[in-house]
Design an enzyme around this catalytic site. Structure first.
Site, PDB file in Angstrom:
ATOM      1  N   SER A  20      48.835  39.486  35.059  1.00 17.34           N
ATOM      2  CA  SER A  20      48.014  40.689  34.835  1.00 17.34           C
ATOM      3  C   SER A  20      48.782  41.798  34.110  1.00 17.34           C
ATOM      4  O   SER A  20      48.229  42.446  33.216  1.00 17.34           O
ATOM      5  CB  SER A  20      47.441  41.198  36.155  1.00 17.34           C
ATOM      6  N   LYS A  69      43.276  39.157  49.080  1.00 21.47           N
ATOM      7  CA  LYS A  69      41.899  39.280  48.585  1.00 21.47           C
ATOM      8  C   LYS A  69      40.871  39.530  49.686  1.00 21.47           C
ATOM      9  O   LYS A  69      39.896  40.242  49.482  1.00 21.47           O
ATOM     10  CB  LYS A  69      41.517  38.046  47.775  1.00 21.47           C
ATOM     11  N   ASN A  89      38.956  41.034  43.875  1.00 17.92           N
ATOM     12  CA  ASN A  89      40.209  41.020  43.105  1.00 17.92           C
ATOM     13  C   ASN A  89      40.408  42.315  42.312  1.00 17.92           C
ATOM     14  O   ASN A  89      41.445  42.494  41.686  1.00 17.92           O
ATOM     15  CB  ASN A  89      40.265  39.807  42.162  1.00 17.92           C
ATOM     16  N   ASP A 104      36.183  37.448  39.068  1.00 21.38           N
ATOM     17  CA  ASP A 104      36.265  36.021  38.734  1.00 21.38           C
ATOM     18  C   ASP A 104      34.897  35.500  38.309  1.00 21.38           C
ATOM     19  O   ASP A 104      34.805  34.522  37.559  1.00 21.38           O
ATOM     20  CB  ASP A 104      36.759  35.208  39.943  1.00 21.38           C
TER      21      ASP A 104
END
Ligand code: ATR
Length: 280
Positions: A20, A69, A89, A104
């Site tokens: 990320s 999460k 997330n 996602d």
């Protein structure tokens, strides 16, 4: 507040593997935004205190990865999709309220749309392997796009049963050894397990029964071309890889934190792919 000087981070334990920072810092530079995106290694027992002090730490939001999460879900205001999935997330501060979602879902769907346009034209049935958080996001996404029936197979059958409880009768549970028969009329096969990932056992599945218009997707991105995707390509089937999903799930977080909807370009993809290859 302007977007200049804003900061976001990815919180995980461990967090060193997360791509990320590479993705978001590429976009910050590309769009000439004076923000920052950092890695934050936070232990499970320190997570609640950490996200309780996000603003004090100068953050406007964050990504969360393993193992946070579910905790992030419980400690924030999740949107409808995140409530169905039970894991988030992406977090962002809306005034004093910490909101969350699960990107996602669109990461998976947007990637499918790019890699296999019209995949949903006659997508009545999909087969999903695995029953973790990623499977939940994929199933949520597929139903949102009109897939009528999803067959789920998982090593631990009780987790697949739990998905049937969460999503209802449109989810059917199959044994692994029933998969060949299930593939014959499936428009889509999705691997959400860790099988096929570097260092993990291979995913043993025979694609011979899939129809020639079927699409095969894998959420594993190390290697980028998993043995499953290689087998699908060898049969000339449309494929969607995990790297594409990884890049596209990052788009909304960036837009929320830094005020610009970024583009997933070939250049960004090559950058992340090179980084994955370098750390093999
Ligand atoms: P995520 O939230 O990313 O989906 P997860 O909840 O750990 O991660 O799920 C990993 C998935 O890979 C699960 O479906 C897991 O099966 P179990 O529910 O039986 O654990 C699957 N998986 C991992 N290793 C596996 C293996 N060696 N064989 C078969 N399935 C495996």
């Amino acid at each position: 507040m302007t977007t200049a000087g804003r900061a976001a981070c990815v919180i995980g334990w461990p967090v060193g593997h997360s791509r990320s920072p590479l993705i978001h810092n590429y976009w910050l530079k590309h769009y000439d935004i004076a923000g920052e995106y950092r890695r934050e290694a936070v232990r499970q027992e320190e997570f609640a205190a950490f996200i309780g002090s996000l603003a004090a730490r100068g953050y406007v939001g964050a990504n969360v990865t393993v193992p946070h999460k579910e905790a992030a879900f419980a400690l924030s205001q999740p949107d409808e999709r995140a409530r169905t999935i039970g894991a988030v997330n992406t977090l962002w501060l809306d005034g004093k309220v910490l909101r969350s979602t699960n990107t996602d879902v669109e990461g998976f769907l947007d990637n499918l749309d790019v890699c296999a346009p019209h995949w949903d034209r006659e997508a009545t049935k999909a087969v999903v392997l695995g029953a973790g958080g990623a499977a939940r996001a994929v199933i949520y996404g597929l139903f949102s796009r009109g897939v009528e029936r999803i067959v789920v197979a998982n090593r631990t059958a009780s987790r697949a049963e739990a998905l049937r409880h969460a999503f209802g009768k449109r989810v059917q549970v199959a044994e692994w050894n029933e998969l060949n028969a299930e593939l014959a009329d499936a428009a889509l096969l999705v691997n959400t397990t860790t099988l096929g990932m570097q260092g993990q056992p291979a995913l043993a599945i025979d694609l011979a029964r899939l129809g020639r218009h079927a699409t095969v997707a894998d959420i594993v991105y190390v290697p980028v071309v998993t043995p499953l995707l290689a087998a699908a390509k060898a049969r000339s089937l449309a494929t969607a890889d995990g790297l594409g999903m990884l890049l596209r799930q990052a788009v909304r977080g960036f837009a929320l934190w830094f005020g610009k909807t970024p583009e997933v370009t070939d250049e960004l993809r090559a950058l992340v792919e090179a980084d994955l290859n370098a750390s093999k």
